[in-house]
Design a protein around this motif. Sequence first.
Motif, PDB file in Angstrom:
ATOM      1  N   ASN A 194       0.823  -1.218   0.000  1.00 27.99           N
ATOM      2  CA  ASN A 194       0.000   0.000   0.000  1.00 27.99           C
ATOM      3  C   ASN A 194       0.851   1.260   0.000  1.00 27.99           C
ATOM      4  OD1 ASN A 194      -2.465  -1.544   0.145  1.00 27.99           O
ATOM      5  ND2 ASN A 194      -1.996  -1.882   2.300  1.00 27.99           N
ATOM      6  N   GLY A 195       2.035   1.145  -0.617  1.00 27.73           N
ATOM      7  CA  GLY A 195       2.929   2.293  -0.711  1.00 27.73           C
ATOM      8  C   GLY A 195       3.808   2.508   0.510  1.00 27.73           C
ATOM      9  N   LEU A 196       3.667   1.677   1.534  1.00 25.37           N
ATOM     10  CA  LEU A 196       4.484   1.833   2.750  1.00 25.37           C
ATOM     11  C   LEU A 196       5.696   0.918   2.720  1.00 25.37           C
ATOM     12  CD1 LEU A 196       1.935   2.058   5.701  1.00 25.37           C
ATOM     13  CD2 LEU A 196       3.016   3.890   4.402  1.00 25.37           C
ATOM     14  N   ASP A 197       6.844   1.476   3.055  1.00 29.50           N
ATOM     15  CA  ASP A 197       8.093   0.730   3.153  1.00 29.50           C
ATOM     16  C   ASP A 197       8.133   0.088   4.536  1.00 29.50           C
ATOM     17  OD1 ASP A 197      10.712  -0.138   3.531  1.00 29.50           O
ATOM     18  OD2 ASP A 197      11.585   1.600   2.522  1.00 29.50           O
ATOM     19  N   LEU A 198       7.785  -1.186   4.602  1.00 27.99           N
ATOM     20  CA  LEU A 198       7.699  -1.878   5.894  1.00 27.99           C
ATOM     21  C   LEU A 198       9.067  -2.094   6.532  1.00 27.99           C
ATOM     22  CD1 LEU A 198       4.849  -4.433   5.161  1.00 27.99           C
ATOM     23  CD2 LEU A 198       4.726  -2.151   6.188  1.00 27.99           C
ATOM     24  N   VAL A 199      10.107  -2.175   5.723  1.00 20.67           N
ATOM     25  CA  VAL A 199      11.459  -2.296   6.277  1.00 20.67           C
ATOM     26  C   VAL A 199      11.812  -1.012   7.033  1.00 20.67           C
ATOM     27  CG1 VAL A 199      13.907  -2.559   5.727  1.00 20.67           C
ATOM     28  CG2 VAL A 199      12.205  -3.962   4.539  1.00 20.67           C
ATOM     29  N   GLY A 204      -3.355   5.047  10.336  1.00 23.23           N
ATOM     30  CA  GLY A 204      -3.462   3.809  11.111  1.00 23.23           C
ATOM     31  C   GLY A 204      -4.056   2.657  10.317  1.00 23.23           C
ATOM     32  N   TYR A 205      -5.099   2.930   9.541  1.00 24.61           N
ATOM     33  CA  TYR A 205      -5.704   1.864   8.731  1.00 24.61           C
ATOM     34  C   TYR A 205      -4.738   1.375   7.661  1.00 24.61           C
ATOM     35  CZ  TYR A 205     -10.177   2.616  10.984  1.00 24.61           C
ATOM     36  OH  TYR A 205     -11.166   2.702  11.922  1.00 24.61           O
ATOM     37  N   VAL A 206      -4.057   2.297   6.988  1.00 21.50           N
ATOM     38  CA  VAL A 206      -3.110   1.903   5.932  1.00 21.50           C
ATOM     39  C   VAL A 206      -1.944   1.120   6.540  1.00 21.50           C
ATOM     40  CG1 VAL A 206      -1.493   2.739   4.181  1.00 21.50           C
ATOM     41  CG2 VAL A 206      -3.769   3.769   4.383  1.00 21.50           C
ATOM     42  N   ALA A 207      -1.385   1.630   7.637  1.00 18.24           N
ATOM     43  CA  ALA A 207      -0.260   0.925   8.278  1.00 18.24           C
ATOM     44  C   ALA A 207      -0.699  -0.443   8.798  1.00 18.24           C
ATOM     45  CB  ALA A 207       0.311   1.775   9.410  1.00 18.24           C
ATOM     46  N   SER A 242      -1.124  -2.780   5.913  1.00 15.06           N
ATOM     47  CA  SER A 242       0.184  -3.091   5.316  1.00 15.06           C
ATOM     48  C   SER A 242       0.959  -4.074   6.176  1.00 15.06           C
ATOM     49  CB  SER A 242       0.979  -1.795   5.117  1.00 15.06           C
ATOM     50  OG  SER A 242       0.292  -0.939   4.231  1.00 15.06           O
ATOM     51  N   LEU A 243       0.939  -3.882   7.486  1.00 16.84           N
ATOM     52  CA  LEU A 243       1.652  -4.802   8.376  1.00 16.84           C
ATOM     53  C   LEU A 243       1.092  -6.222   8.313  1.00 16.84           C
ATOM     54  CD1 LEU A 243       2.191  -2.462  11.449  1.00 16.84           C
ATOM     55  CD2 LEU A 243       3.957  -3.402   9.934  1.00 16.84           C
ATOM     56  N   ARG A 244      -0.179  -6.324   7.972  1.00 15.92           N
ATOM     57  CA  ARG A 244      -0.814  -7.639   7.826  1.00 15.92           C
ATOM     58  C   ARG A 244      -0.743  -8.149   6.382  1.00 15.92           C
ATOM     59  NH1 ARG A 244      -4.888  -9.103  11.753  1.00 15.92           N
ATOM     60  NH2 ARG A 244      -4.762  -7.738  13.551  1.00 15.92           N
ATOM     61  N   GLN A 245       0.026  -7.432   5.528  1.00 14.17           N
ATOM     62  CA  GLN A 245       0.167  -7.799   4.116  1.00 14.17           C
ATOM     63  C   GLN A 245      -1.174  -7.795   3.385  1.00 14.17           C
ATOM     64  OE1 GLN A 245       3.305  -8.488   2.534  1.00 14.17           O
ATOM     65  NE2 GLN A 245       4.018  -7.588   4.433  1.00 14.17           N
ATOM     66  N   ILE A 246      -2.084  -6.900   3.790  1.00  9.25           N
ATOM     67  CA  ILE A 246      -3.380  -6.746   3.145  1.00  9.25           C
ATOM     68  C   ILE A 246      -3.268  -5.626   2.114  1.00  9.25           C
ATOM     69  CG2 ILE A 246      -5.790  -6.053   3.480  1.00  9.25           C
ATOM     70  CD1 ILE A 246      -5.549  -7.247   6.334  1.00  9.25           C
ATOM     71  N   ASN A 247      -3.568  -5.934   0.882  1.00  8.73           N
ATOM     72  CA  ASN A 247      -3.569  -4.934  -0.178  1.00  8.73           C
ATOM     73  C   ASN A 247      -4.929  -4.241  -0.188  1.00  8.73           C
ATOM     74  OD1 ASN A 247      -0.909  -5.332  -1.485  1.00  8.73           O
ATOM     75  ND2 ASN A 247      -1.715  -7.410  -1.708  1.00  8.73           N
TER      76      ASN A 247
END
Length: 187
Positions: free
Chosen positions: A11-16, A100-103, A106-111
């Motif tokens: 979702n455009g967030l760099d999880l690393v 918060g919703y996007v993060a 994203s942390l749950r690997q939900i597109n």
Amino acid sequence: MLDTVKNAPVNGLDLVALGEVVDAIGKDPTKAIVEFDVATRWAGQTRSESTVTGFTMAGERIQRSHKIIADEPHELLGADGAPNPQELLMSALNACMMVGYVAGASLRQINLESIEILTKGKLDLRGFLGLSDEVAPGYESIDYEVRIKGDGSAEDFEAIHQTVMKTSPNYFNISRPIRMNGKLTVY
């Protein structure tokens, strides 16, 4: 290949990068302290202009440059040149929760396909105008609906929703009293 997919933005967030920030704050809580400040000046009639010049994170000043305009509609004696303070309040609440919703997704690997937050509140102008001490000058409640669509389950989205209500700074700020430390300087 698997590491590339695992490290790809969601979702455009760099999880690393997010993980690095979380790890750094976990190791040194002083890195978690963030201070925001805004200067607002009257710009005639009911218009105001707020300037954001930066914020401080972990004792370091980070420069930014943004202007936020507010005005009242004609019906409330403004020029209707910008959203009014109530609309900006709701916008700030929605934007904070949106992160918060996007993060969370994203942390749950939900597109995600879409997220929309619809917020409304009703207030009685008699409180603002000082016409009645029995009428609150602000909201007694604010209603909002989150419309979210993506490849997660209903249970995933409910867990994210609960986390947002628990961790969103602006949800916290609006849902609980905040001590206001005002000071008046007359020139």
